[in-house]
Design an enzyme around this catalytic site. Structure first.
Site, PDB file in Angstrom:
ATOM      1  N   LEU A 167       0.824  -1.207   0.000  1.00 45.04           N
ATOM      2  CA  LEU A 167       0.000   0.000   0.000  1.00 45.04           C
ATOM      3  C   LEU A 167       0.859   1.257   0.000  1.00 45.04           C
ATOM      4  CD1 LEU A 167      -2.882  -0.998   2.440  1.00 45.04           C
ATOM      5  CD2 LEU A 167      -2.639  -1.407  -0.017  1.00 45.04           C
ATOM      6  N   ASP A 168       1.905   1.272   0.822  1.00 48.04           N
ATOM      7  CA  ASP A 168       2.824   2.407   0.802  1.00 48.04           C
ATOM      8  C   ASP A 168       3.462   2.570  -0.571  1.00 48.04           C
ATOM      9  OD1 ASP A 168       2.949   3.823   3.279  1.00 48.04           O
ATOM     10  OD2 ASP A 168       3.890   2.096   4.215  1.00 48.04           O
ATOM     11  N   LEU A 169       3.990   1.475  -1.088  1.00 50.95           N
ATOM     12  CA  LEU A 169       4.676   1.547  -2.377  1.00 50.95           C
ATOM     13  C   LEU A 169       3.702   1.892  -3.496  1.00 50.95           C
ATOM     14  CD1 LEU A 169       6.936  -1.590  -1.925  1.00 50.95           C
ATOM     15  CD2 LEU A 169       7.684   0.788  -1.881  1.00 50.95           C
TER      16      LEU A 169
END
Length: 382
Positions: A167-169
Site C-alpha cells: 500500500l505504501d509503495l
C-alpha cells in the site's frame, strides 16, 4: 532518458509512500529536496538494522537521488523562509500527519493560492475526505482496515498481511503518476493542481476484483495461500523437493496440463472440462494433481510443463531469484555507496534503456548547501 530534467520537487515526506513518489521523480531526472527534522530526520532512517551510510536500508531504498535539508518546522522564522522558496519548485509532495501542513501554513489551499503553477501532491493513510480523514495510519493498520488481510493467507489460518509494503509503495507510485499528469496539464494550461491519494484508496484499488465479486454474489471471498480461490488449476503444488506454482488457468492450458500429468481424458471430463466445473470440483481435482506432482522434482516438472506451454515457476527464495540469470539480464539494481548491497532501481525502461541510476540516499548533515536558511536551522544538503 531523464524526462524530468530541470524540474524541482520539494518533499515533506516520512517513511515510505511520499518518499517513494519523490524517488520515482528523482530517477526520472527531477531535482528532489527532502525537508527533514534537525534531530534524526525521517523516522525511516532509524528503522534498522541493517544500515548503510548511517541510515537504514529502508531509508536508502526510498530516498536515493535526493538532496536533504534540515529544518525545524516548529520555528516560525524557518517556515517563513521556506515559504519564500516554494516558488522555485514545480512539485511539492507531502505525507505528513493529517492537518500538520495546514497548521503551519503549508497546506494545499494556502500554498496553491500563492503558487498556482505548483503541483501539490498530498498522500495520507485514510484519504482527504470522510470521517477518518484525520486518522493517522501505517501499512499494517490500513491493510487490516481495508479488508486486504481478509483475502490473504491460507484458508485454514487467520487473515495475513501481504508480505511487502504494497500500500505504501503503491500509493507512492500513484502519487508520482498524479504528479506527472499534473505537470502535463500545467504544460497545456499553465495551472498546477492538487493531487491526493491514500493507502486506503490504493488498497481498495487492489481489491477491485474481490469487491466486484462480492457485490455480485454476496459471498465473501475465500482465502487461498497461493493462486486463486476461484480459478482452477491455479496454485502451488508440492513436488518431491519443494513447491511449484502451476497455472492451468483456462480450458486450453488445462488440457495441456492434463496431458503432461498423464491424464489427457480430464480435458473431456464433464467435471473438469470448463472453468465452472473445475471450480466446483476444485478439492477433488487439486488432490489428484497433488498426488501426481509429488512424484517428481520441481526441475523435472518445470521442464515438462514449459515444453507443453503451461505457465509455471518454482517457489523461490530471495537468494534463488537474485542468483537467476533472468534477473541479472534486467539490469535493475543500484549498488549503495561503500557497500555491495543491491537496491532495486525504477522498474521501468525507455526504448530498452533504463533511467540514469539514482545517487545514494542523502546523509543528514552532509554539507553541500546552496540555499540560505535562517539562523538556528542549519541547512544541510547533499
Amino acid at each position: 532518458m531523464q524526462p524530468l530534467t530541470g524540474m524541482r520537487v520539494l518533499e515533506f515526506s516520512l517513511n515510505i509512500a511520499g518518499p517513494q513518489a519523490g524517488q520515482i521523480l528523482a530517477m526520472l531526472g527531477a531535482e528532489v529536496v527532502k525537508v527533514e527534522r534537525p534531530q534524526g530526520g525521517d523516522d525511516c532512517r532509524a528503522w534498522g538494522p541493517p544500515f548503510a551510510r548511517g541510515s537504514s536500508m529502508m531509508f536508502n531504498t526510498m530516498n536515493r537521488g535526493k538532496k536533504s535539508i534540515r529544518l525545524d518546522l516548529k520555528d516560525a522564522e524557518a517556515v517563513a523562509w521556506l515559504k519564500s522558496q516554494i516558488g522555485q519548485y514545480d512539485v511539492l509532495i507531502e505525507n505528513m500527519r493529517p492537518g500538520a501542513m495546514e497548521a503551519i501554513g503549508l497546506g494545499a489551499a494556502a500554498i496553491r493560492s500563492a503558487h498556482p503553477r505548483l503541483v501539490y501532491c498530498s498522500l495520507s493513510a485514510f484519504g482527504a475526505r470522510g470521517p477518518l480523514r484525520s486518522k493517522p495510519g501505517y501499512e499494517e493498520v490500513v491493510q487490516a482496515f481495508s479488508g486486504l488481510f481478509s483475502v490473504n493467507g491460507d484458508e485454514s489460518a487467520p487473515p495475513a498481511r501481504v508480505g511487502t509494503s504494497i500500500l505504501d509503495l503503491g500509493t507512492g507510485v500513484w502519487g508520482a503518476l498524479g504528479c506527472l499528469a499534473g505537470l502535463m496539464e500545467r504544460s497545456r494550461t499553465g495551472e498546477g493542481c492538487l493531487v491526493e491519494g491514500s493507502l486506503l484508496e490504493t488498497a481498495l484499488g487492489w481489491l477491485t476484483v474481490p469487491i466486484a465479486t462480492f457485490a455480485a454474489s454476496g459471498e465473501l471471498p475465500r482465502r487461498s495461500r497461493s493462486g486463486s480461490a476461484k480459478v482452477v488449476v491455479y496454485r502451488c503444488f508440492e513436488a518431491s523437493d519443494g513447491e511449484i506454482m502451476i497455472a492451468g488457468a483456462n480450458d486450453r492450458l488445462f488440457a495441456k496440463l492434463a496431458k503432461v500429468l498423464g491424464h489427457p481424458e480430464w480435458a473431456a471430463d464433464e467435471r473438469f472440462r470448463n472453468a465452472v466445473g473445475r471450480s466446483t470440483h476444485r478439492e477433488m481435482l487439486n488432490a489428484k494433481i497433488d498426488a501426481i506432482v509429488r512424484t517428481a522434482t520441481r526441475a523435472e516438472w518445470t521442464a515438462r510443463l514449459e515444453a507443453a506451454g503451461v505457465p509455471c515457476a518454482p517457489v523461490n527464495s530471495l537468494q534463488d531469484v537474485l542468483d537467476h540469470p533472468q534477473v541479472d539480464g534486467l539490469d535493475i539494481f543500484d549498488t549503495v555507496e561503500d557497500s555491495s548491497t543491491r537496491l532495486v532501481r525504477l522498474p521501468l525502461s525507455f526504448d530498452g534503456a533504463r533511467p540514469v541510476a539514482a545517487r545514494p540516499a542523502p546523509r543528514l548533515g552532509d554539507d553541500d548547501v546552496d540555499m540560505r536558511v535562517p539562523a538556528g536551522n542549519t541547512g544541510q544538503m547533499e
